[in-house]
Design a protein around this motif. Structure first.
Motif, PDB file in Angstrom:
ATOM      1  N   LEU A 266     -44.209 -39.414 -12.163  1.00  0.00           N
ATOM      2  CA  LEU A 266     -43.451 -38.380 -12.382  1.00  0.00           C
ATOM      3  C   LEU A 266     -43.682 -37.032 -11.414  1.00  0.00           C
ATOM      4  N   ASN A 267     -45.387 -36.920 -11.140  1.00  0.00           N
ATOM      5  CA  ASN A 267     -45.613 -35.917 -10.184  1.00  0.00           C
ATOM      6  C   ASN A 267     -45.220 -36.133  -8.775  1.00  0.00           C
ATOM      7  N   TYR A 268     -44.993 -37.426  -8.655  1.00  0.00           N
ATOM      8  CA  TYR A 268     -44.932 -37.793  -7.080  1.00  0.00           C
ATOM      9  C   TYR A 268     -43.251 -37.646  -6.634  1.00  0.00           C
ATOM     10  N   TYR A 269     -42.523 -37.779  -7.917  1.00  0.00           N
ATOM     11  CA  TYR A 269     -41.006 -37.629  -7.657  1.00  0.00           C
ATOM     12  C   TYR A 269     -40.675 -36.269  -7.391  1.00  0.00           C
ATOM     13  N   GLU A 270     -41.473 -35.361  -8.330  1.00  0.00           N
ATOM     14  CA  GLU A 270     -41.398 -33.856  -8.379  1.00  0.00           C
ATOM     15  C   GLU A 270     -41.662 -33.277  -6.915  1.00  0.00           C
ATOM     16  N   LEU A 271     -43.110 -34.003  -6.346  1.00  0.00           N
ATOM     17  CA  LEU A 271     -43.559 -33.687  -4.795  1.00  0.00           C
ATOM     18  C   LEU A 271     -42.374 -33.901  -3.811  1.00  0.00           C
ATOM     19  N   GLU A 272     -41.720 -34.939  -4.030  1.00  0.00           N
ATOM     20  CA  GLU A 272     -40.540 -35.405  -2.925  1.00  0.00           C
ATOM     21  C   GLU A 272     -39.592 -34.261  -2.933  1.00  0.00           C
ATOM     22  N   LYS A 273     -39.196 -33.967  -4.060  1.00  0.00           N
ATOM     23  CA  LYS A 273     -38.142 -32.770  -3.978  1.00  0.00           C
ATOM     24  C   LYS A 273     -38.648 -31.625  -3.359  1.00  0.00           C
ATOM     25  N   GLU A 274     -39.853 -31.031  -3.523  1.00  0.00           N
ATOM     26  CA  GLU A 274     -40.600 -29.887  -2.694  1.00  0.00           C
ATOM     27  C   GLU A 274     -40.496 -30.109  -1.297  1.00  0.00           C
ATOM     28  N   LEU A 275     -40.532 -31.206  -1.028  1.00  0.00           N
ATOM     29  CA  LEU A 275     -40.538 -31.423   0.910  1.00  0.00           C
ATOM     30  C   LEU A 275     -39.277 -31.170   1.376  1.00  0.00           C
TER      31      LEU A 275
ATOM     32  N   PHE B  57     -38.553 -23.934   8.248  1.00  0.00           N
ATOM     33  CA  PHE B  57     -39.056 -24.896   7.276  1.00  0.00           C
ATOM     34  C   PHE B  57     -38.029 -26.147   7.429  1.00  0.00           C
ATOM     35  N   VAL B  58     -38.350 -27.045   8.210  1.00  0.00           N
ATOM     36  CA  VAL B  58     -37.550 -28.189   8.439  1.00  0.00           C
ATOM     37  C   VAL B  58     -37.646 -29.448   7.501  1.00  0.00           C
ATOM     38  N   GLY B  59     -38.534 -29.328   6.595  1.00  0.00           N
ATOM     39  CA  GLY B  59     -38.689 -30.683   5.479  1.00  0.00           C
ATOM     40  C   GLY B  59     -39.620 -31.426   6.492  1.00  0.00           C
TER      41      GLY B  59
ATOM     42  N   LEU C 167     -52.033 -29.558  -2.815  1.00  0.00           N
ATOM     43  CA  LEU C 167     -51.767 -28.157  -2.400  1.00  0.00           C
ATOM     44  C   LEU C 167     -50.119 -28.038  -2.274  1.00  0.00           C
ATOM     45  N   ILE C 168     -49.324 -29.040  -2.149  1.00  0.00           N
ATOM     46  CA  ILE C 168     -48.025 -28.662  -2.256  1.00  0.00           C
ATOM     47  C   ILE C 168     -47.586 -28.549  -3.570  1.00  0.00           C
ATOM     48  N   MET C 169     -48.175 -29.054  -4.633  1.00  0.00           N
ATOM     49  CA  MET C 169     -47.853 -29.257  -5.936  1.00  0.00           C
ATOM     50  C   MET C 169     -48.594 -27.856  -6.565  1.00  0.00           C
TER      51      MET C 169
ATOM     52  N   LEU D 154     -44.216 -27.784   5.482  1.00  0.00           N
ATOM     53  CA  LEU D 154     -44.691 -27.908   4.071  1.00  0.00           C
ATOM     54  C   LEU D 154     -44.058 -26.498   3.378  1.00  0.00           C
ATOM     55  N   PRO D 155     -43.413 -26.331   2.365  1.00  0.00           N
ATOM     56  CA  PRO D 155     -42.639 -25.312   1.888  1.00  0.00           C
ATOM     57  C   PRO D 155     -43.678 -23.923   1.676  1.00  0.00           C
ATOM     58  N   PHE D 156     -44.561 -24.114   1.428  1.00  0.00           N
ATOM     59  CA  PHE D 156     -45.714 -23.089   1.212  1.00  0.00           C
ATOM     60  C   PHE D 156     -46.011 -22.478   2.238  1.00  0.00           C
TER      61      PHE D 156
END
Length: 372
Positions: free
Chosen positions: A342-351, A157-159, A304-306, A141-143
């Motif tokens: 829309l939020n789910y697509y942004e979430l996937e980018k964050e991962l 951070f490995v994704g 949490l991620i978003m 998780l990026p955070f």
């Protein structure tokens, strides 16, 4: 090289199996001994103890089973000492794994941790123990990477491995899936009540309480591989409910909405782009303890991620029939659903994209290889 891997639940078994496959590509002589489940066993090596034998949820449940937990810790130490691995790889499961890591470091074993304990959620003082006892940490998780930086602990951070698990799965044909499981043409609302008996008992009855209000939909329970259908039967008292075991990804791929117990399943549901309501209810004692030591604004990984409320969370007393119906109405509303996608697509980018298992395997092998 000899690898000793310790995973403690279904998600750890999944991620452990994919890591093992990736390690085999890096190390053609890889040998495995592990605590895990059926997926890890299918890759090869020796299963020491199945996660089903020690799946305890919540503070109260752990206390009630403390003797068996200590016996398992003792068995694990003896087994590691006899096997003499080149590296021990811990996967999540912090209560058990951090105890083993302390002992293992004292015994001069190499200690690597894949999927960090949730020290970012509670008891941050454990970071000092991790720094002392864990040679390398791989976070998904990026955070979490940013969290550890505050303590001067550099992690990798490995994704997120779920991206790979979902991308690499065999795609299901919806018509075939419905026919195979005797589902009708109505839109599907998936129910994901968790994998442990304690949480299923607390979650499923409330989830099923709204079935009668949605005759134009069909509800499908995602059965965990660790539980038999006979256990779920006691909760199914209405029509319009189907049970499908060990096919959660296939089910999510054809679902319109989902009611999901807080945990990894909330992230899986989001990656399948299914609008969801996140649910959680623990024992009174576990909840009272938890709310005093957990410092987060949210409980679901999605939020949490978003770092914002993407999905609604119904926790403890808020998880009831009235509130659940209100939130389910919302995620079924066509005008509301667009924002989830829309939020789910942004979430996937964050991962961080694909390749978590491969990245982790390369880093582990490079760190322990005598040629580096």
């Amino acid at each position: 090289m000899k690898y000793y891997i310790i995973a403690g639940e279904a998600s750890g078994d999944l991620h452990g199996s994919n890591l093992m496959k990736a390690l085999q590509k890096e190390d053609v002589h890889a040998e495995f001994r592990f605590w895990g489940g059926d997926l890890m066993q299918s890759v090869g090596g020796t299963l020491v103890k199945h996660y089903k034998e020690r799946a305890f949820m919540g503070f109260a449940e752990v206390l009630l089973n403390i003797n068996s937990i200590f016996k398992a810790i003792s068995l694990c130490k003896k087994d590691i000492a006899a096997y003499k691995p080149d590296v021990i790889i811990f996967i999540d499961n912090s209560g058990f794994n951090l105890r083993i890591a302390k002992w293992a470091k004292e015994q001069k074993f190499k200690t690597h941790y894949y999927i960090s304990p949730q020290v970012w959620a509670s008891r941050a003082n454990r970071v000092e123990k991790i720094k002392k006892n864990v040679d390398a940490m791989y976070v998904i998780l990026p955070f979490v990477e940013d969290f550890y930086k505050k303590y001067n602990y550099n992690v990798h951070f490995v994704g997120h491995p779920l991206i790979d698990a979902i991308a690499n799965r065999t795609q299901v044909d919806e018509y075939t899936f419905r026919k195979e499981h005797q589902l009708n043409d109505k839109p599907i609302i998936a129910l994901l009540p968790g994998s442990r008996k304690q949480e299923i008992k607390k979650m499923l009855s409330v989830m099923l309480s709204v079935v009668k209000d949605y005759p134009d939909y069909q509800f499908v329970i995602a059965g965990a591989p660790s539980q038999e259908y006979s256990f779920y039967q006691q909760f199914i008292t209405t029509k319009n409910v189907t049970f499908i075991s060990n096919k959660t990804y296939d089910l999510l791929s054809v679902s319109t909405a989902a009611l999901v117990t807080s945990g990894t399943a909330t992230l899986e549901t989001a990656l399948f782009k299914v609008p969801q309501v996140v649910c959680y209810k623990g024992s009174w004692l576990s909840y009272q303890i938890g709310k005093r030591i957990i410092t987060l604004k949210f409980i679901s990984l999605v939020n949490l991620i978003m770092n914002k409320e993407v999905v609604t969370e119904l926790i403890q007393g808020e998880f009831n029939e009235k509130s659940l119906k209100k939130e389910l109405d919302s995620i079924l509303d066509p005008y509301q659903r667009t924002k989830y996608f829309l939020n789910y697509y942004e979430l996937e980018k964050e991962l961080g994209g694909k390749g978590a298992s491969e990245k982790t395997a390369k880093l582990i092998y490079k760190a322990i290889s005598p040629n580096t």
